[in-house]
Design a protein around this motif. Sequence first.
Motif, short mmCIF file in Angstrom:
data_model
loop_
_atom_site.label_atom_id
_atom_site.label_comp_id
_atom_site.label_asym_id
_atom_site.label_seq_id
_atom_site.Cartn_x
_atom_site.Cartn_y
_atom_site.Cartn_z
N LEU A 146 6.05 8.25 -2.42
CA LEU A 146 7.27 7.61 -2.96
C LEU A 146 7.99 8.62 -3.85
N TRP A 160 12.25 4.28 -0.55
CA TRP A 160 10.97 3.56 -0.53
C TRP A 160 10.76 2.88 0.82
N TYR A 164 7.70 3.56 3.35
CA TYR A 164 6.77 2.49 3.73
C TYR A 164 6.73 2.31 5.25
N GLU A 178 -1.96 -1.88 3.00
CA GLU A 178 -1.38 -1.70 1.66
C GLU A 178 0.15 -1.63 1.74
N VAL A 179 0.65 -0.90 2.72
CA VAL A 179 2.09 -0.73 2.89
C VAL A 179 2.77 -2.06 3.24
N ASN A 181 1.79 -4.99 2.45
CA ASN A 181 1.81 -5.80 1.23
C ASN A 181 2.91 -5.34 0.27
N GLU A 182 3.14 -4.02 0.22
CA GLU A 182 4.21 -3.48 -0.63
C GLU A 182 5.58 -3.91 -0.10
N LEU A 183 5.75 -3.86 1.22
CA LEU A 183 7.01 -4.31 1.82
C LEU A 183 7.22 -5.80 1.54
N CYS A 184 6.14 -6.53 1.59
CA CYS A 184 6.18 -7.97 1.31
C CYS A 184 6.68 -8.21 -0.12
N SER A 185 6.15 -7.44 -1.05
CA SER A 185 6.55 -7.55 -2.45
C SER A 185 8.01 -7.14 -2.63
N LEU A 186 8.39 -6.06 -1.95
CA LEU A 186 9.77 -5.57 -2.03
C LEU A 186 10.75 -6.61 -1.48
N ASP A 189 11.74 -9.48 -3.78
CA ASP A 189 12.62 -9.23 -4.92
C ASP A 189 14.02 -9.80 -4.70
#
Length: 601
Positions: A146, A160, A164, A178-179, A181-186, A189
């Motif tokens: 990142l 980002w 991802y 992991e990625v 889950n990060e996209l999910c969090s992003l 938003d």
Amino acid sequence: MDFATGEDHHHQPIEHLLSSPIVLSERIRQAVDESKSYKLECSDVGKLVDRLSQMLRSFVRLTNSTPSFYDRPVRRVFSDVTRNLNRALTLVRKCRRRSVFLRVVTIVGAADFRKVLNILDASIGDMKWLLSIFDASGDISAGVVLSLPPIASNDPILAWVWSYISSLYLSPLNVKIEVANELCSLANDNDRNKKMIAEEGGIPPLMKLLKEAASPESQIAGATALFNLANDRDRARLIAGDVGVSTIVQEFGKSPIRVQIAIAKLIARMAENDPLSQEGFARENVIRPLVTLLSFETFVDEDKLHDQYRYRYQKQSIHSILEINKQITRNYQVGSSSSSTWSMNRKERESEPPELKLELKTSCSKALWMLARGNLANCRILTDTKGLLCLAKIIETETGELQINCLMTVMEITLAAESNADLRRATFKTNSPAAKAVVDQFLRLIQESEKSEITMPAIRAIGSLARTFPARETRVIGPLVKQLSHQNPEIGLESAIALGKFVCPDNFLCTEHSKTVIEFDGVVPLMRLLRGSEKTQYHALVVLCYLALHAGNSEALVQARVLTALEGADRAIVGQHSELKELVVQAIYHLNIKTKNLLEQ
């Protein structure tokens, strides 16, 4: 857009896009060697171009050894690099002659070189970032890179998202999880992030992650990320794609329970936001397995179920429905899933903890609700699976979200039946055990529940079924009349709307139902509703007018001064609705005649 060729860089062949800047760098090198003026400045340009050329060639070698890669940032960066190299080539070519006249005409100066050197530096930064993504892709310890390339300096989130998504193509499975889950969090938003992830090509690799049958964690991560993206029609439709719906249904059929929960939520979200997805899932036969999973353990003890219903419903009908339900389970197949797979999954489910089974049923019930909502064809399929009895049983025995989802599903079926005579006759026949079961539950909830989110859909469903009840079925009228006086005005309004469907001329038994409403003392609470909101006044007036037309000689109407109320009805409301104005005039005329006849007697 590729400024060198005038082509959209998203549609150029990737080979052409990768080779163009390398060819340009060679031309610049040649132009630098041929320069006659500003030789020092041209030399500086040449050094940066040589460095950039090495990076370009290194990247091309990396892509040649990678069978598939994420090309969105590649296309964007290479297009930008090509544009910048074109500017450098144009500038250096102007320096091939020594003529002072030409130098004046072309207006080449130090400022031009500073601009070109700056954009070449930016391109080097972009290439460095691009190479870092590919170099780190095979390194488990590196995780996700990142950093911020110059090309995305005004929008860090874009960098980002690119990083991802690229990792979803190139990284080991544990990093992909992991990625995702990060996209999910992003995506959680804001909607802009969701739109960006979809537009930058994040959906295909997430769908591929959903198909990783060897790793339930990756399937859950993929399904959850897609769920977060599917909150509007366009993105839901992108997920559905050419084979998206069939892929989702296939994985749903053969996956373990934790994955099925995540996929059922995804199905519900897509069906909720996109009518085409709603229809697509039905074509892929997802309704039948959803009903089967929802009825899991509901009909396990056949004798117990029969004992419960034998005094209410015919023995043969119950057994036939149970046999059909068993047949659904035996014949459960989705895509390439076999019945042996289903049997294996059934054994797995039996050993799962109760809270997980509840979550599965809840997610399946939400999916059925969204598939049924506003869709006549899907409601018909649902009733064909004999799922109505299962839904009634769950409404009776469960609470919370599961109960509400099942209630809303049945309400959608009744709404569809209200507007479709064939579905109404086929599903809600007087002697239908399933129909009797759901009506029993509607009436129970109307009388017992204190929650408006339960009472209101139950009232609405009874109203939708108004044309299915015989005159002797007076038990459905009483609870509706009672709810007219509910302290929640919305419930009173919903009851008035439902009663209006019993007493309107479209209902063959409107006269008999009108008399029943009066017998249950419905006139006085309807008169009170005339002091409510504009919408409440409208529907109360409608019901009172129909009562006057169909049972105008009733003493209750005279005692309640209905004639006076109709004559003094809010002119503003009546004036806004031409049909109501005519109805009030007819009711007043009818009541006047009846009153005159009574006086003469």
